[in-house]
Design an enzyme around this catalytic site. Structure first.
Site, PDB file in Angstrom:
ATOM      1  N   THR A  31      32.299  63.834  40.240  1.00 58.89           N
ATOM      2  CA  THR A  31      33.641  63.447  39.749  1.00 58.89           C
ATOM      3  C   THR A  31      33.855  63.968  38.455  1.00 58.89           C
ATOM      4  O   THR A  31      32.996  64.525  37.627  1.00 58.89           O
ATOM      5  CB  THR A  31      33.596  61.941  39.634  1.00 58.89           C
ATOM      6  OG1 THR A  31      32.739  61.702  38.820  1.00 58.89           O
ATOM      7  CG2 THR A  31      33.291  61.329  40.994  1.00 58.89           C
ATOM      8  N   PRO A  32      35.259  63.999  37.788  1.00 62.08           N
ATOM      9  CA  PRO A  32      35.471  64.657  36.502  1.00 62.08           C
ATOM     10  C   PRO A  32      34.693  63.716  35.575  1.00 62.08           C
ATOM     11  O   PRO A  32      34.121  64.342  34.570  1.00 62.08           O
ATOM     12  CB  PRO A  32      37.003  64.172  36.440  1.00 62.08           C
ATOM     13  CG  PRO A  32      37.503  64.371  37.531  1.00 62.08           C
ATOM     14  CD  PRO A  32      36.587  63.781  38.564  1.00 62.08           C
ATOM     15  N   HIS A  33      34.510  62.602  35.544  1.00 61.72           N
ATOM     16  CA  HIS A  33      33.614  61.698  34.693  1.00 61.72           C
ATOM     17  C   HIS A  33      32.217  62.051  34.591  1.00 61.72           C
ATOM     18  O   HIS A  33      31.671  62.459  33.707  1.00 61.72           O
ATOM     19  CB  HIS A  33      33.806  60.269  35.170  1.00 61.72           C
ATOM     20  CG  HIS A  33      33.010  59.342  34.486  1.00 61.72           C
ATOM     21  ND1 HIS A  33      31.719  59.025  34.614  1.00 61.72           N
ATOM     22  CD2 HIS A  33      33.256  58.536  33.401  1.00 61.72           C
ATOM     23  CE1 HIS A  33      31.163  58.017  33.672  1.00 61.72           C
ATOM     24  NE2 HIS A  33      32.053  57.824  32.851  1.00 61.72           N
ATOM     25  N   ALA A  34      31.680  62.625  35.820  1.00 65.69           N
ATOM     26  CA  ALA A  34      30.144  62.921  35.909  1.00 65.69           C
ATOM     27  C   ALA A  34      30.093  64.415  35.332  1.00 65.69           C
ATOM     28  O   ALA A  34      29.085  64.736  34.559  1.00 65.69           O
ATOM     29  CB  ALA A  34      29.758  62.884  37.399  1.00 65.69           C
TER      30      ALA A  34
ATOM     31  N   THR B  81      30.047  63.840  31.704  1.00 63.29           N
ATOM     32  CA  THR B  81      28.739  63.238  31.328  1.00 63.29           C
ATOM     33  C   THR B  81      27.626  64.302  31.380  1.00 63.29           C
ATOM     34  O   THR B  81      26.892  64.332  30.291  1.00 63.29           O
ATOM     35  CB  THR B  81      28.295  62.173  32.413  1.00 63.29           C
ATOM     36  OG1 THR B  81      29.448  61.249  32.574  1.00 63.29           O
ATOM     37  CG2 THR B  81      27.024  61.405  32.161  1.00 63.29           C
TER      38      THR B  81
END
Lengths: 126, 373
Positions: free
Chosen positions: B327-330, B333
């Protein structure tokens, strides 16, 4: 010996095709690393400004620009640096259309072996 | 000092800064927003929470609130703390960083959080209770001392919910190896409602079962229809579904009634959520869950970031996990973990399933406050 004549060259050209294709696709892994970490991982000789900037720990926003910026993908309002801070995967309405109607039945059938009610041998293969 | 731009990943930057002991500076926070540049109330609230938990941290914000300097202190934590989370973001926004920070405290963390328990942007408290905490237990090898109690629920916009979080301390994390996805063997869930007819929960369950029973008979969704003091200040309802696999992995999805928080967003809300009848919300959660199963990986998209963070904090051994498409969040991160801890993951894509094997050598972050006995 037919191979030594005109067709032989073509056969030789074709011989390595499968190996080369798989080699090409195996590079996708480094593509992913380049996408995540910027060009540094794969750019050896071509050390451009983008790469220098990434190395000093600042200006992280330029990374992965060539491969499609992740930050452009999600909607959070404002610029790409001000995207919404959430870990939740926010569903876009069009993302779920494949589960509805006739297409939904096909997608469900494709997912069957991920459940214990499906074929275990198929499921274990992953 | 590490420099960043923008308000994205605000919480994780502060958490990583605290755990790595490195000062950070964030510029251009919503600088392009002509109406309200700078930090928002929930971000200020998170900074206050951080000040409650740590000793000696320094936060400097410029006049317009578009720049922030943060020098981390020592994580202390302690019992009997409480924090009012406000209503612009839900409790999940504050819980997520607390889960990691609390492990590295000097004293056991026990904190009461008040605000919105379930909304449509942050993970709800049910997801934390049924998925995130079991994930922490599994990866950290903890048995007890990890608890999230929902005292009362609160829906947007007025909130009024209350949860109590208790966390144990760790000296250091153990190695993580989660590569077996397994097959989905059962589906559990919670359908909750606040200040509406209790029948609404059954209607959401019907919607979800209508989709999931085609694949699996073992679907059981608990219902929690609250009223009175336990239901907060606003009406609302929603559902959280959890798929459990044969290898013990948990994948979750949730959906809830989206209450409008302000007049300005009302128009787009109406367009987006034309239909918000309970059956549709149940069906949508079920579709989201199937989408997570289709993507694969040992955790769902929402937990990728947390799992990667735990890997990076882990010991100097090979920590490996299998994830679905990042995901973009990952992705962000992963970049932060490189910047703060110098941990670079090796990412290998398996073509047939589209899953990613992420392997790293951890930074071996230890709890400095805890003496080795």
């Amino acid at each position: 010996d037919d191979d030594s004549e005109g067709m032989g060259a073509a056969a030789r050209w074709k011989a390595g095709m499968a190996a080369r294709t798989s080699a090409f696709f195996s590079e996708r892994a480094s593509d992913l690393a380049a996408f995540v970490y910027g060009k540094r991982a794969v750019a050896d000789a071509a050390g451009d400004d983008d790469f220098e900037e990434a190395a000093d720990g600042g200006a992280r926003a330029n990374d992965g620009k060539g491969l499609g910026d992740v930050d452009g993908d999600d909607d959070g309002g404002g610029g790409s640096e001000d995207t919404l801070d959430t870990c939740r995967v926010l569903a876009r309405p069009e993302a779920l259309t494949s589960w509805r109607g006739d297409a939904g039945a096909e997608t469900l059938a494709a997912l069957r072996n991920r459940f214990v009610t499906g074929d275990w041998a198929e499921g274990q293969r992953r | 000092m590490l420099k960043f731009k923008g308000c994205q990943h605000f919480r994780q930057r502060l958490v990583c800064a605290t755990l790595s002991g490195r000062a950070i500076r964030i510029d251009d926070i919503r600088a392009a927003d002509p109406e309200s540049p700078g930090l928002r109330d929930f971000e200020a609230s998170f900074l206050r929470l951080l000040e409650k938990l740590t000793n000696g941290c320094v936060v400097e914000i410029n006049e317009t609130g578009t720049s922030l300097r943060y020098r981390p202190g020592v994580v202390v934590c302690g019992a009997g703390l409480s924090h009012d989370c406000g209503t612009s973001r839900s409790i999940g926004y504050f819980l997520e960083p607390l889960l990691v920070l609390g492990l590295y405290g000097k004293k056991l963390l026990s904190i009461t959080l008040r605000g919105v328990t379930n909304d449509e942007t942050d993970p709800g408290v049910d997801t934390f209770r049924t998925v995130t905490l079991p994930l922490l237990r599994k990866t950290l090898g903890l048995d007890d001392g990890l608890e999230l109690r929902v005292v009362s629920r609160g829906a947007a916009p007025s909130g009024g919910g209350e949860v109590v979080l208790r966390l144990p301390l760790v000296k250091q994390l153990g190695p993580i190896k989660m590569e077996d996805e397994g097959m989905v063997k059962r589906i559990r869930g919670v359908a909750y409602s606040m200040k509406v007819s209790p029948q609404v929960t059954n209607r959401m369950v019907d919607g979800a079962r209508g989709v999931l029973n085609a694949l699996l008979a073992d679907v059981y969704v608990f219902t929690d229809a609250t009223s009175g003091a336990a239901s907060g200040k606003s009406p609302g309802y929603g559902i959280t579904l959890v798929a459990e696999t044969t290898s013990g992995c948990l994948l979750s999805a949730e959906s809830c009634y989206a209450a409008r928080r302000s007049e300005e967003s009302a128009v787009e809300m109406v367009e987006q959520h034309q239909q918000q009848v309970p059956e549709d919300i149940g069906t949508m959660a079920a579709h989201l869950l199937l989408e997570e199963v289709r993507r694969g990986g040992v955790v769902d998209g929402g937990h990728q970031g947390l799992l990667l963070l735990l890997c990076a904090l882990g010991p100097e051994e090979a920590n490996s996990v299998r994830l679905g498409p990042l995901t973009p969040h990952a992705v962000r991160t992963l970049r932060h973990l490189r910047d703060f801890f110098g941990v670079t993951f090796s990412l290998r894509t398996e073509r047939s399933s589209g899953t990613i094997f992420a392997t790293c050598v951890g930074a071996n972050v230890r709890n400095v406050s805890r003496r080795v006995t």
